[in-house]
Write a protein that holds these residues in place. Sequence first.
Motif, PDB file in Angstrom:
ATOM      1  N   PRO A  20      -4.241 -13.455  -6.727  1.00 32.04           N
ATOM      2  CA  PRO A  20      -5.199 -12.810  -7.641  1.00 32.04           C
ATOM      3  C   PRO A  20      -5.899 -11.618  -6.982  1.00 32.04           C
ATOM      4  O   PRO A  20      -6.368 -11.709  -5.845  1.00 32.04           O
ATOM      5  N   GLY A  21      -5.910 -10.487  -7.674  1.00 31.97           N
ATOM      6  CA  GLY A  21      -6.541  -9.281  -7.165  1.00 31.97           C
ATOM      7  C   GLY A  21      -5.605  -8.342  -6.431  1.00 31.97           C
ATOM      8  O   GLY A  21      -5.960  -7.193  -6.168  1.00 31.97           O
ATOM      9  N   GLU A  22      -4.400  -8.787  -6.092  1.00 31.91           N
ATOM     10  CA  GLU A  22      -3.454  -7.914  -5.395  1.00 31.91           C
ATOM     11  C   GLU A  22      -2.719  -7.035  -6.400  1.00 31.91           C
ATOM     12  O   GLU A  22      -2.627  -7.343  -7.589  1.00 31.91           O
ATOM     13  N   SER A  23      -2.172  -5.929  -5.889  1.00 33.49           N
ATOM     14  CA  SER A  23      -1.414  -5.015  -6.738  1.00 33.49           C
ATOM     15  C   SER A  23      -0.231  -4.456  -5.971  1.00 33.49           C
ATOM     16  O   SER A  23      -0.194  -4.483  -4.736  1.00 33.49           O
ATOM     17  N   LEU A  24       0.720  -3.918  -6.714  1.00 36.01           N
ATOM     18  CA  LEU A  24       1.979  -3.450  -6.155  1.00 36.01           C
ATOM     19  C   LEU A  24       2.418  -2.222  -6.929  1.00 36.01           C
ATOM     20  O   LEU A  24       2.186  -2.118  -8.130  1.00 36.01           O
ATOM     21  N   ARG A  25       3.051  -1.275  -6.235  1.00 38.08           N
ATOM     22  CA  ARG A  25       3.651  -0.110  -6.883  1.00 38.08           C
ATOM     23  C   ARG A  25       5.161  -0.202  -6.712  1.00 38.08           C
ATOM     24  O   ARG A  25       5.644  -0.439  -5.598  1.00 38.08           O
ATOM     25  N   ALA A  26       5.895  -0.014  -7.779  1.00 35.80           N
ATOM     26  CA  ALA A  26       7.359  -0.131  -7.736  1.00 35.80           C
ATOM     27  C   ALA A  26       7.986   1.024  -8.495  1.00 35.80           C
ATOM     28  O   ALA A  26       7.428   1.512  -9.479  1.00 35.80           O
ATOM     29  N   GLU A  27       9.139   1.456  -8.026  1.00 34.99           N
ATOM     30  CA  GLU A  27       9.878   2.525  -8.696  1.00 34.99           C
ATOM     31  C   GLU A  27      10.138   2.150 -10.153  1.00 34.99           C
ATOM     32  O   GLU A  27      10.473   1.006 -10.468  1.00 34.99           O
ATOM     33  N   ALA A  28       9.940   3.098 -11.047  1.00 39.74           N
ATOM     34  CA  ALA A  28      10.172   2.836 -12.464  1.00 39.74           C
ATOM     35  C   ALA A  28      11.608   2.387 -12.685  1.00 39.74           C
ATOM     36  O   ALA A  28      12.546   2.982 -12.168  1.00 39.74           O
ATOM     37  N   GLY A  29      11.780   1.317 -13.446  1.00 30.75           N
ATOM     38  CA  GLY A  29      13.099   0.793 -13.724  1.00 30.75           C
ATOM     39  C   GLY A  29      13.586  -0.240 -12.731  1.00 30.75           C
ATOM     40  O   GLY A  29      14.673  -0.798 -12.916  1.00 30.75           O
ATOM     41  N   ALA A  30      12.794  -0.509 -11.669  1.00 33.20           N
ATOM     42  CA  ALA A  30      13.237  -1.460 -10.646  1.00 33.20           C
ATOM     43  C   ALA A  30      12.956  -2.903 -11.016  1.00 33.20           C
ATOM     44  O   ALA A  30      13.570  -3.813 -10.460  1.00 33.20           O
ATOM     45  N   MET A  31      12.022  -3.144 -11.951  1.00 29.23           N
ATOM     46  CA  MET A  31      11.643  -4.519 -12.256  1.00 29.23           C
ATOM     47  C   MET A  31      12.746  -5.242 -13.014  1.00 29.23           C
ATOM     48  O   MET A  31      13.283  -4.741 -14.000  1.00 29.23           O
ATOM     49  N   VAL A  32      13.057  -6.463 -12.558  1.00 33.51           N
ATOM     50  CA  VAL A  32      14.041  -7.321 -13.217  1.00 33.51           C
ATOM     51  C   VAL A  32      13.336  -8.360 -14.084  1.00 33.51           C
ATOM     52  O   VAL A  32      13.711  -8.582 -15.233  1.00 33.51           O
ATOM     53  N   ALA A  33      12.306  -8.991 -13.542  1.00 34.24           N
ATOM     54  CA  ALA A  33      11.543 -10.003 -14.272  1.00 34.24           C
ATOM     55  C   ALA A  33      10.210 -10.205 -13.568  1.00 34.24           C
ATOM     56  O   ALA A  33      10.050  -9.826 -12.403  1.00 34.24           O
ATOM     57  N   ARG A  34       9.247 -10.798 -14.274  1.00 36.93           N
ATOM     58  CA  ARG A  34       7.938 -11.097 -13.688  1.00 36.93           C
ATOM     59  C   ARG A  34       7.315 -12.266 -14.428  1.00 36.93           C
ATOM     60  O   ARG A  34       7.714 -12.595 -15.555  1.00 36.93           O
ATOM     61  N   SER A  35       6.317 -12.866 -13.794  1.00 37.29           N
ATOM     62  CA  SER A  35       5.579 -13.927 -14.461  1.00 37.29           C
ATOM     63  C   SER A  35       4.652 -13.312 -15.509  1.00 37.29           C
ATOM     64  O   SER A  35       4.206 -12.167 -15.362  1.00 37.29           O
ATOM     65  N   PRO A  36       4.346 -14.032 -16.577  1.00 31.17           N
ATOM     66  CA  PRO A  36       3.592 -13.429 -17.695  1.00 31.17           C
ATOM     67  C   PRO A  36       2.158 -13.077 -17.357  1.00 31.17           C
ATOM     68  O   PRO A  36       1.546 -12.274 -18.059  1.00 31.17           O
ATOM     69  N   VAL A  75       5.996   5.534 -11.271  1.00 31.59           N
ATOM     70  CA  VAL A  75       6.015   4.207 -10.670  1.00 31.59           C
ATOM     71  C   VAL A  75       5.353   3.206 -11.602  1.00 31.59           C
ATOM     72  O   VAL A  75       4.496   3.554 -12.418  1.00 31.59           O
ATOM     73  N   ASN A  76       5.774   1.957 -11.474  1.00 33.66           N
ATOM     74  CA  ASN A  76       5.115   0.860 -12.155  1.00 33.66           C
ATOM     75  C   ASN A  76       3.978   0.346 -11.277  1.00 33.66           C
ATOM     76  O   ASN A  76       4.207  -0.007 -10.117  1.00 33.66           O
ATOM     77  N   HIS A  77       2.766   0.315 -11.826  1.00 31.51           N
ATOM     78  CA  HIS A  77       1.648  -0.328 -11.142  1.00 31.51           C
ATOM     79  C   HIS A  77       1.565  -1.758 -11.674  1.00 31.51           C
ATOM     80  O   HIS A  77       1.304  -1.974 -12.858  1.00 31.51           O
ATOM     81  N   ILE A  78       1.799  -2.709 -10.784  1.00 31.55           N
ATOM     82  CA  ILE A  78       1.819  -4.121 -11.161  1.00 31.55           C
ATOM     83  C   ILE A  78       0.583  -4.785 -10.561  1.00 31.55           C
ATOM     84  O   ILE A  78       0.414  -4.793  -9.337  1.00 31.55           O
ATOM     85  N   ALA A  79      -0.279  -5.304 -11.405  1.00 36.09           N
ATOM     86  CA  ALA A  79      -1.525  -5.925 -10.959  1.00 36.09           C
ATOM     87  C   ALA A  79      -1.505  -7.416 -11.266  1.00 36.09           C
ATOM     88  O   ALA A  79      -0.827  -7.868 -12.197  1.00 36.09           O
ATOM     89  N   ALA A  80      -2.274  -8.171 -10.471  1.00 36.39           N
ATOM     90  CA  ALA A  80      -2.292  -9.631 -10.611  1.00 36.39           C
ATOM     91  C   ALA A  80      -3.707 -10.121 -10.918  1.00 36.39           C
ATOM     92  O   ALA A  80      -4.464 -10.450 -10.013  1.00 36.39           O
ATOM     93  N   PRO A  81      -4.091 -10.186 -12.198  1.00 37.06           N
ATOM     94  CA  PRO A  81      -5.359 -10.845 -12.542  1.00 37.06           C
ATOM     95  C   PRO A  81      -5.351 -12.312 -12.127  1.00 37.06           C
ATOM     96  O   PRO A  81      -6.386 -12.906 -11.846  1.00 37.06           O
ATOM     97  N   GLU A  82      -4.141 -12.871 -12.093  1.00 38.91           N
ATOM     98  CA  GLU A  82      -3.935 -14.235 -11.614  1.00 38.91           C
ATOM     99  C   GLU A  82      -2.672 -14.244 -10.772  1.00 38.91           C
ATOM    100  O   GLU A  82      -1.902 -13.283 -10.774  1.00 38.91           O
ATOM    101  N   ALA A  83      -2.472 -15.314 -10.003  1.00 43.59           N
ATOM    102  CA  ALA A  83      -1.299 -15.377  -9.129  1.00 43.59           C
ATOM    103  C   ALA A  83      -0.014 -15.282  -9.939  1.00 43.59           C
ATOM    104  O   ALA A  83       0.081 -15.790 -11.060  1.00 43.59           O
ATOM    105  N   GLY A  84       0.985 -14.615  -9.372  1.00 44.11           N
ATOM    106  CA  GLY A  84       2.246 -14.474 -10.072  1.00 44.11           C
ATOM    107  C   GLY A  84       3.333 -13.936  -9.162  1.00 44.11           C
ATOM    108  O   GLY A  84       3.131 -13.760  -7.956  1.00 44.11           O
ATOM    109  N   TRP A  85       4.478 -13.642  -9.733  1.00 45.12           N
ATOM    110  CA  TRP A  85       5.630 -13.146  -8.977  1.00 45.12           C
ATOM    111  C   TRP A  85       6.331 -12.058  -9.781  1.00 45.12           C
ATOM    112  O   TRP A  85       6.201 -11.971 -10.993  1.00 45.12           O
ATOM    113  N   VAL A  86       7.082 -11.227  -9.051  1.00 43.23           N
ATOM    114  CA  VAL A  86       7.877 -10.183  -9.683  1.00 43.23           C
ATOM    115  C   VAL A  86       9.181 -10.032  -8.914  1.00 43.23           C
ATOM    116  O   VAL A  86       9.208 -10.174  -7.683  1.00 43.23           O
ATOM    117  N   TRP A  87      10.275  -9.799  -9.644  1.00 46.29           N
ATOM    118  CA  TRP A  87      11.575  -9.521  -9.031  1.00 46.29           C
ATOM    119  C   TRP A  87      11.891  -8.039  -9.210  1.00 46.29           C
ATOM    120  O   TRP A  87      11.747  -7.484 -10.302  1.00 46.29           O
TER     121      TRP A  87
END
Length: 231
Positions: A20-36, A75-87
């Motif tokens: 929770p509270g962490e964030s990630l930047r990823a190249e656009a189009g790189a995401m395969v799946a993530r937790s809701p 880039v995709n900015h991926i934020a975690a209001p709660e714990a989660g995962w991303v592929w």
Amino acid sequence: MQHRTKHEPSSALLEIRLDPGESLRAEAGAMVARSPGLSTAVRLNAGRGAGFFGRLKALVIALLRKLAGGETFFVNHIAAPEAGWVWLAPPLGGRVLHVPVRGEAVLFSAGSYLASAGDLDVTVRWGGLRAVLARESLFFIEASGVGDLWIASHGAVEELVCDGSLVVDSEHLVGFDASLTLELRSPGGGLTGLMVSGEGVVCELSGRGRVLVQARSPGALVGWLSPLLPP
């Protein structure tokens, strides 16, 4: 940040777990799946703290990259209001390499950037006139600060130590420490060779630092596939 790479060496899939509270930047189009529970937003990567002119410059560079090589720098900015995962996965088969950045600056070839986290500034650097004449990538990706960086290679990737000078084929160069000096040259040397042929262009790196090279060439893959495609 917890991470692991699965299905290497030919079909790498990067899994990153966010607290929770962490964030990630990823190249656009790189995401395969993530937790809701994670949230995503696509943004122009203008670098940390960029003002109006910095964002305008990033937009111009993004348009040039799109025209020159079919790439942009969003880039995709991926934020975690709660714990989660991303592929995340790169577009080409090969490895995903974790590169810790601890205050130094590192340069990477365009297209190798996959994701980053922490206090990192990830921006685009102009490759120079020689890159244009050699028909090589016009831009490099520069990462500086403190954080975690993930890059993708085509095929296997090896780390070399440059202590004085080192010559690497331009299509096999993935990244290098910014402390190194890079010059694009033809095998015969001279500016004329750069203007008349993009084949066999090499990078001569000088200084002391690490260099990352990949076993396969994206250009060679394109050259192999092109005759097989329908007109």
